[in-house]
Write an enzyme that holds these catalytic residues in place. Structure first.
Site, PDB file in Angstrom:
ATOM      1  N   HIS A 154     -39.116 -41.784  33.122  1.00 24.77           N
ATOM      2  CA  HIS A 154     -40.024 -40.640  33.046  1.00 24.77           C
ATOM      3  C   HIS A 154     -39.247 -39.510  32.377  1.00 24.77           C
ATOM      4  CE1 HIS A 154     -43.496 -38.192  34.141  1.00 24.77           C
ATOM      5  NE2 HIS A 154     -42.597 -37.222  34.108  1.00 24.77           N
ATOM      6  N   CYS A 155     -39.837 -38.915  31.336  1.00 29.29           N
ATOM      7  CA  CYS A 155     -39.089 -37.898  30.587  1.00 29.29           C
ATOM      8  C   CYS A 155     -39.725 -36.534  30.797  1.00 29.29           C
ATOM      9  CB  CYS A 155     -39.097 -38.268  29.109  1.00 29.29           C
ATOM     10  SG  CYS A 155     -38.263 -37.033  28.099  1.00 29.29           S
ATOM     11  N   VAL A 156     -38.955 -35.618  31.393  1.00 30.64           N
ATOM     12  CA  VAL A 156     -39.521 -34.282  31.649  1.00 30.64           C
ATOM     13  C   VAL A 156     -39.778 -33.523  30.349  1.00 30.64           C
ATOM     14  CG1 VAL A 156     -38.681 -33.868  33.987  1.00 30.64           C
ATOM     15  CG2 VAL A 156     -37.179 -33.397  32.055  1.00 30.64           C
ATOM     16  N   ASN A 160     -44.209 -36.871  30.298  1.00 31.83           N
ATOM     17  CA  ASN A 160     -44.909 -38.149  30.283  1.00 31.83           C
ATOM     18  C   ASN A 160     -43.906 -39.244  30.616  1.00 31.83           C
ATOM     19  OD1 ASN A 160     -46.944 -39.974  29.913  1.00 31.83           O
ATOM     20  ND2 ASN A 160     -47.214 -39.607  27.709  1.00 31.83           N
TER      21      ASN A 160
END
Ligand code: GLV
Ligand code: MN
Length: 500
Positions: A154-156, A160
């Site tokens: 999960h990429c802040v 997304n």
């Protein structure tokens, strides 16, 4: 409430939910960083340089073209990652019958419930949180609160999850960010150095601060994105996600590793024209199942090179052939099937070329069916010639058991190898190459040959080209042109094959 198997263990995933709060703030942060950089590079430094004339102008044009080009690609990739769903599990998804590879993945983290067995007795991955079965390589994301196909992380920064459907866009975002931040760092370097010099700088304190900040931030991003990019390049070439790399540790065996080129295509597609843009060709989406996120080709554990049963005596009368012959029922097999005395006889050497071949292949010795080998006995009268021929399906090895033979073959590069062999001398003819044996001794000669095929096939050069009266092969004009001779020569040669 679901508890992990470790009883009261603390569920760290709960804290991931807090990341949701960052939400669109991160998009604003990214856009602000781009804004400050844009201001420094375009408005404060290189825009004005355009009007200085001479080299300054040319450098400014180059920097501004590259800067804007990379910026467009960066923003295009960024919003593609942000706005593309990483891959959702279709409702009521069920594994295919042969989805063994996917269900065999280790289930290690506490988010997984016990994995039930499906009708075929295979372990199926199941997510208790989403209450649904999980396709291979799918993971539950605690921030998004749902299962994500081939989840990477999960990429802040992109607010997304990065998964099957947006991983390529994410990698392009990293790639263009690296190029853009490197360009900005290099182009602002001279302004940064000036900042520490003694000379007076004409810019306002605000502009100076923005340029200083842009340089430091872009340099920091260039360095950290480079590390991240290198890590992801190695993951792509190994067809592994970040989560899988963590789960499998350093284990060298990885079922999805299809070789570098195919691994790369599983993410970027096969069409080169689309590799550098965040889009796939329709053809790629159709042809590469991994791009849809539910199915992943994997390499078999061990190639099935061995036979699957002790024997399979050929049923030569069978009408359906499966790259060989079907097996005769085991109840009808007897000792007789496993022995063949054809090679105890002598080949008929009274023919034109003084050679007689007795074949011990699946057609004469059906027990060879599926076993990948066969043998011949070749008899030679004095001067006899086993004329040039090749075996399309096998390598040949032979041993002279009587007399003296000249054995020769020609490679596909037209190199001729030969040797005169006596009793006990052995030779090998690599698969498919044209070869011959000629009796160069005073008396008869005899040879045993062996092949790594139950039916090696034999293409005899002369009759294949010139045919016979009953079986004419190549048209005369093809032969005259190929051999660069007149029709009379072809007629002369063909006449020799008349009775053949
Ligand atoms: C010899 O070349 C054979 O094919 O048996
Ligand atoms: Mn041969």
């Amino acid at each position: 409430m679901y508890r992990s198997g470790v009883g009261m263990a603390w569920n760290v995933f709960k804290f991931c939910t807090a990341l949701k709060g960052l939400g669109s703030i991160m998009v604003l942060l990214v856009l602000s960083l781009i804004g400050v950089t844009y201001y420094s590079v375009v408005l404060a430094c290189y825009g004005p340089d355009l009007f200085h004339g001479g080299l300054d102008t040319w450098v400014a044009i180059l920097v501004l073209i590259l800067f804007h080009g990379l910026l467009v690609m960066l923003l295009w990739s960024y919003f593609s990652v942000v706005l593309t769903d990483p891959g959702v599990v279709p409702p009521n998804w069920r594994p295919e019958y042969d989805e063994e590879e996917g269900v065999a993945e280790p289930i290690t983290t506490t988010e997984f419930g016990a994995s039930p067995l499906n009708e075929d007795g295979l372990r199926v991955r199941f997510c208790r949180k989403c209450n649904q079965l999980k396709p291979p390589r799918c993971h539950h994301c605690s921030v998004c609160g749902r299962c994500v196909l081939k989840m990477d992380h999960h990429c802040v920064w992109v607010v997304n999850c990065v998964g099957a459907l947006n991983y390529k866009y994410f990698l392009l975002f990293l790639f263009y960010t690296f190029l853009e931040t490197t360009l900005v760092s290099l182009s602002l370097l001279k302004y940064f150095i000036e900042f520490f010099g003694d000379e007076e700088i004409p810019n306002t304190p605000g502009t100076l601060a923005a340029t200083f900040l842009s340089f430091v931030l872009n340099l920091a991003f260039a360095l950290s994105v480079m590390g991240f990019l290198i890590m992801h390049i190695s993951l792509v070439f190994g067809n592994t996600t970040t989560i899988e790399a963590y789960e499998k540790g350093t284990s060298p065996k990885w079922q999805y590793d299809l070789g570098r080129r195919r691994n790369f295509e599983q993410v970027f597609g096969a069409d080169k024209r689309y590799w550098l843009i965040p889009v796939y060709s329709e053809e790629d989406i159709r042809r590469i199942p991994a791009l849809q996120g539910l199915e992943y080709p994997s390499k078999p554990d061990t190639p099935e090179s061995d036979t699957l049963q002790d024997f399979c005596i050929a049923d030569l009368k069978a009408t359906v052939l499966v790259n060989g012959f079907p097996c005769k029922p085991a109840t009808k097999v007897s000792s007789h099937d496993f022995f063949f005395d054809g090679l105890t006889k002598k080949g008929n050497t009274s023919k034109t070329l003084g050679v007689g071949v007795i074949a011990g292949n699946v057609l004469t010795f059906p027990a060879l069916n599926t076993l990948g080998l066969s043998m011949n006995l070749v008899d030679f009268a004095p001067g006899g010639l086993n004329q040039p021929h090749s075996h399309p399906r096998a390598t040949e090895s032979g041993v002279v058991i009587k007399g003296k033979l000249l054995v020769g073959f020609v490679t596909s590069g037209h190199v001729y190898y030969s040797k005169v062999l006596r009793k006990g001398g052995m030779f090998v003819i690599p698969q498919g190459l044209v070869h011959f044996q000629k009796n160069v001794g005073k008396g008869n000669a005899q040879l045993i040959t062996a092949f790594n095929s139950q039916l090696p096939g034999s293409v005899v050069v002369a009759p294949t080209l010139f045919g016979s009266k009953s079986k004419p092969t190549l048209p005369d004009d093809v032969l005259t042109a190929s051999f660069q001779v007149d029709q009379t020569v072809i007629d002369e040669i063909k006449s020799k094959f008349l009775g053949a």
